[in-house]
Design an enzyme around this catalytic site. Structure first.
Site, PDB file in Angstrom:
ATOM      1  N   HIS A   1      -1.720   0.308  -9.860  1.00 69.16           N
ATOM      2  CA  HIS A   1      -2.355  -0.662  -8.956  1.00 69.16           C
ATOM      3  C   HIS A   1      -2.989  -1.835  -9.737  1.00 69.16           C
ATOM      4  CE1 HIS A   1      -3.740  -0.919  -4.556  1.00 69.16           C
ATOM      5  NE2 HIS A   1      -3.640  -2.121  -5.072  1.00 69.16           N
TER       6      HIS A   1
ATOM      7  N   ARG B   1       0.843  -1.187   0.000  1.00 72.00           N
ATOM      8  CA  ARG B   1       0.000   0.000   0.000  1.00 72.00           C
ATOM      9  C   ARG B   1       0.884   1.244   0.000  1.00 72.00           C
ATOM     10  NH1 ARG B   1      -3.647  -2.701  -1.517  1.00 72.00           N
ATOM     11  NH2 ARG B   1      -5.534  -3.251  -0.390  1.00 72.00           N
TER      12      ARG B   1
HETATM   13  C1  GLV Z   1      -5.055  -5.024  -3.980  1.00 72.55           C
HETATM   14  O1  GLV Z   1      -4.459  -4.067  -3.624  1.00 72.55           O
HETATM   15  C2  GLV Z   1      -5.820  -5.869  -3.131  1.00 72.55           C
HETATM   16  O2  GLV Z   1      -6.084  -5.485  -1.976  1.00 72.55           O
HETATM   17  O3  GLV Z   1      -6.202  -6.954  -3.587  1.00 72.55           O
END
Ligand code: GLV
Length: 316
Positions: A275, A227
């Site tokens: 992401h 994160r």
């Molecule tokens: C991605 O960041 C997830 O939480 O799967």
């Protein structure tokens, strides 16, 4: 019949529907913003509550986090305190992160950043002294949940010299593991590659910062696949500018989408991905949701439990 409200676009997919219909029959599914007329449902599946979601029905009995990390959901004040929260367990998602980590480890092995810098300068500078092998490329993996375990195991099977760290002690066949704050330096000291796959909570926030960077091998590559809150961006910038860190691969950010004026977009030693390092797969996420529902119906231990039901917590 159990009612499931799906509030994640990754679930709006025919393959997801097919697997869920096969493994979890006798459920009614709704796709937010559609929902049951009376607004009541039993299972909520979301990674973050979408903008405009409004309040969560107090009828909800199980919350399924549509991702490996439930930090967004758990921090959302709209989430009622009573239902248990489980998270996605998807081998297909983990496999993507295994590939991402390999990509970075091989980039380090090939001195990718140096030769990219040289190419930009039209500089022919072969450096035999930098030639590495997998066995001499040390990779530190932070986080030994299901994904971190797959990543560490796969990198070791590929031949990299892997060490892994978790908050609580874990053993992994053939991998040097350490745990707790006192075990962290052993894992990261002299690492050529650092791969972060930790969950975000107060004990892991800002962990990727100067104290840890100073232990890495010179020019190490850092991959933040956890994160944004794990990364002290200022410390990273200093370490990149000084060459202490050779290259940073970043897939998760404090603010997403990353604002277009952010320095990370243009730094020569940063590779960023929006992401997408490990996206939930349609079949894998449907299987995981079906397994959670089956366990809930059977009163069995919930797979991927990240927050127990309130009553259980009160009596724990
Ligand atoms: C991605 O960041 C997830 O939480 O799967």
């Amino acid at each position: 019949m159990l009612r499931i409200l799906l509030a994640d676009p990754l679930a709006y997919d025919a393959a997801f529907d097919a697997v869920l219909a096969e493994l979890a029959p006798h459920v009614e599914t709704y796709r937010w913003p559609d929902g049951p007329a009376d607004g009541r449902y039993d299972v909520l599946a979301a990674w973050r509550l979408p903008d405009g979601f409004g309040v969560v029905s107090d009828s909800v009995k199980l919350v399924f986090c549509f991702g490996a990390g439930a930090d967004h959901l758990l921090a959302d004040p709209r989430l009622p305190a009573h239902p248990p929260v489980v998270r996605l367990l998807d081998a297909g998602q983990a496999a993507q992160l295994v590939d991402y980590a390999h990509h970075v480890a091989f980039a380090r092995l090939q001195n990718d950043q140096k030769y990219l810098d040289d190419q930009r300068r039209h500089l022919w500078d072969p450096a035999p002294s930098l030639k590495r092998t997998r066995a001499t490329t040390r990779v530190a993996v932070l986080g030994l949940g299901p994904i971190g375990t797959d990543v560490a195991t796969a990198l070791a099977a590929t031949g990299f010299a892997v060490r892994a760290w978790s908050r609580r002690p874990r053993r992994l066949e053939g991998i040097d593991t350490s745990a707790g704050a006192e075990g962290l330096p052993d894992c990261v000291r002299s690492a050529d590659v650092l791969v972060n796959l930790l969950p975000l909570h107060p004990q892991t926030a800002d962990l990727l910062g100067e104290p840890l960077f100073s232990l890495l091998a010179d020019g190490a590559y850092v991959a933040n696949l956890g994160r944004g809150g794990h990364l002290d961006e200022l410390a990273l910038r200093g370490a990149l500018d000084s060459g202490r860190i050779g290259c940073a691969w970043i897939d998760a950010f404090g603010e997403e989408p990353l604002p277009s004026s952010h320095w990370l977009w243009t730094h020569d030693r940063v590779r960023l991905t929006p992401h997408v390092g490990g996206l939930p797969t349609p079949a894998g996420s449907a299987r995981s949701l079906a397994a959670a529902i089956a366990a809930y119906r059977a009163g069995a231990p919930l797979p991927g439990l990240v927050r127990a039901a309130a009553a259980t917590r009160d009596t724990a």
